[in-house]
Write an enzyme that holds these catalytic residues in place. Structure first.
Site, PDB file in Angstrom:
ATOM      1  N   ASN A 318      31.761  48.479  37.498  1.00 18.55           N
ATOM      2  CA  ASN A 318      32.770  47.449  37.218  1.00 18.55           C
ATOM      3  C   ASN A 318      32.547  46.238  38.132  1.00 18.55           C
ATOM      4  OD1 ASN A 318      34.886  46.278  35.913  1.00 18.55           O
ATOM      5  ND2 ASN A 318      36.418  47.810  36.494  1.00 18.55           N
ATOM      6  N   HIS A 349      45.196  48.324  37.915  1.00 19.07           N
ATOM      7  CA  HIS A 349      44.886  49.327  36.909  1.00 19.07           C
ATOM      8  C   HIS A 349      46.138  49.873  36.235  1.00 19.07           C
ATOM      9  CE1 HIS A 349      40.756  49.526  38.592  1.00 19.07           C
ATOM     10  NE2 HIS A 349      40.449  50.004  37.416  1.00 19.07           N
TER      11      HIS A 349
END
Length: 422
Positions: A318, A349
């Site tokens: 990521n 998140h």
């Protein structure tokens, strides 16, 4: 999931068309901005229906902040509003809509837009509100000197190449791409006359796109065959825990963690291919003289699977989110930058407890790995056999440490996480 794949495949075709027929030599910047924005809005509505209104509300609220807030506070207000709205949406999906009732999960695009809003706000603050000598070299290069117009702002946040799956990119890079300066700027960094060229080459992304589509296809096959057959939940099954030896459990933990990766490899590599197909993502020339299209790449699979340190692993996983965390948090935090960065990552998140177990554990693993590497590594550099042995041991330890750290991220809830730790 079907809508997601359909949109991304259609975006891939649209990206090729965009590069060929609406390239900078065929269309003005305004036309390219408008096309990218309108198609992005259409994709968002097609994928998420009425829930796409959340994307548009957040975008317009922060456009108002960008134009009305004072420059010294623009990054703070934008950050609080964007992260606050994202968090409220995370809560509503879980506790109001009982997460799973929605046919599609709109939080992914909202998370990407949050990254872009806060990135632009920080870079605008750097460009207008701070002196050049106060900035790092990277902050100075990416600083935005003027507020974008509404069309530029909407295009940056909602363009069809990244509205569904990202990745987040820097505002100046995106505008340079739309205006046709993106590739040219990178090519000027090389002395082409020494290489026998009488003019600048014209790099094509076709080979890079085809290569990434092959990775996407392999990832899809692995997802359909492995991921379904090796569920993470099995590692906390009572029968499995009672009858399986400890080393076998460690081995299975590694296998199920590997099986959880293909869906990320698929989504991120396909998103990268879409941007490349549009002509966005050129990063220059490597040491062999080959053109590189990895400016927006979100992962380096080889480096992930061969990582011999926790730092190397997370730097290649990521990638664009890690870059965002560094630019908006780590480089600006007045104290405890590592801890604050992991906490921000968890909050971004969502609010599942498993996310916080993962990222708080990540803080400890990062600090421990850094201390061990700084104090021990130099003892193993005196000979090749010692270095090889060191690399093998650190690879095993790193992979198991990652498995241990990310298991709660996949399991989400408190009860299976505590059971797993026991």
């Amino acid at each position: 999931q079907i809508n997601f794949v359909a949109c991304q495949l259609f975006a891939l075709l649209a990206a090729f068309w965009f590069r060929i027929y609406l390239g900078p030599s065929h269309a003005s910047s305004a036309v390219r901005h408008a096309f990218a924005t309108l198609f992005g809005i259409y994709f968002a509505v097609f994928c998420f229906g009425w829930y796409s209104i959340h994307l548009f509300v957040l975008v317009m609220m922060n456009y108002g902040i960008m134009n009305m807030a004072s420059i010294p506070n623009i990054h703070r207000y934008s950050f609080v509003v964007a992260m606050g709205y994202l968090t409220l949406c995370h809560i509503s999906r879980i506790y109001i809509f009982h997460y799973g009732i929605l046919t599609t999960d709109f939080s992914g695009p909202l998370m990407i837009i949050t990254q872009k809003i806060t990135t632009l706000a920080c870079q605008l603050h750097d460009g207008i509100g701070r002196q050049a000598e106060e900035l790092t070299a990277e902050q100075n290069r990416l600083a935005v000197k003027t507020r974008p117009s509404l069309l530029e702002y909407l295009s940056y946040l909602l363009n069809f190449m990244s509205v569904i799956a990202g990745p987040c990119s820097n505002y100046k890079d995106y505008v340079a791409f739309i205006e046709g300066r993106h590739v040219h700027m990178k090519l000027l960094e090389v002395n082409w006359k020494q290489k026998g060229y009488d003019r600048l080459p014209d790099p094509s992304p076709t080979v890079a796109v085809m290569y990434k589509l092959c990775i996407t296809l392999v990832s899809l096959i692995l997802f359909l065959t492995l991921t379904k057959n090796f569920p993470m939940a099995y590692i906390v099954d009572n029968e499995f825990l009672d009858k399986t030896p400890f080393l076998s459990r460690l081995g299975y933990l590694y296998v199920v963690t590997q099986a959880a990766k293909p869906k990320y490899y698929f989504a991120w590599t396909l998103a990268d291919a879409v941007n490349n197909a549009a002509g966005y993502g050129f990063s220059g020339v490597d040491e062999r003289g080959a053109f590189r299209w990895d400016l927006l790449s979100n992962l380096n699979i080889w480096n992930i699977e061969t990582a011999t340190s926790f730092k190397m692993y997370i730097e290649n996983w990521n990638i664009q989110t890690a870059a965002w965390l560094k630019r908006v948090c780590y480089d600006r935090a007045p104290w405890y930058p590592t801890a604050l960065t992991f906490i921000l990552s968890a909050l971004w998140h969502g609010i599942y407890p498993g996310y916080y177990f993962t990222f708080l554990t990540g803080i400890l693993i990062t600090l421990a790995a850094r201390a061990i590497r700084n104090n021990c590594r130099h003892y193993f550099l005196s000979s090749v056999p010692l270095k090889i042995a060191y690399d093998i041991v650190t690879w095993v330890v790193t992979q198991l440490a990652v498995c241990y750290t990310v298991a709660p991220f996949v399991m989400l809830a408190v009860e299976p996480t505590i059971k797993f730790y026991k």
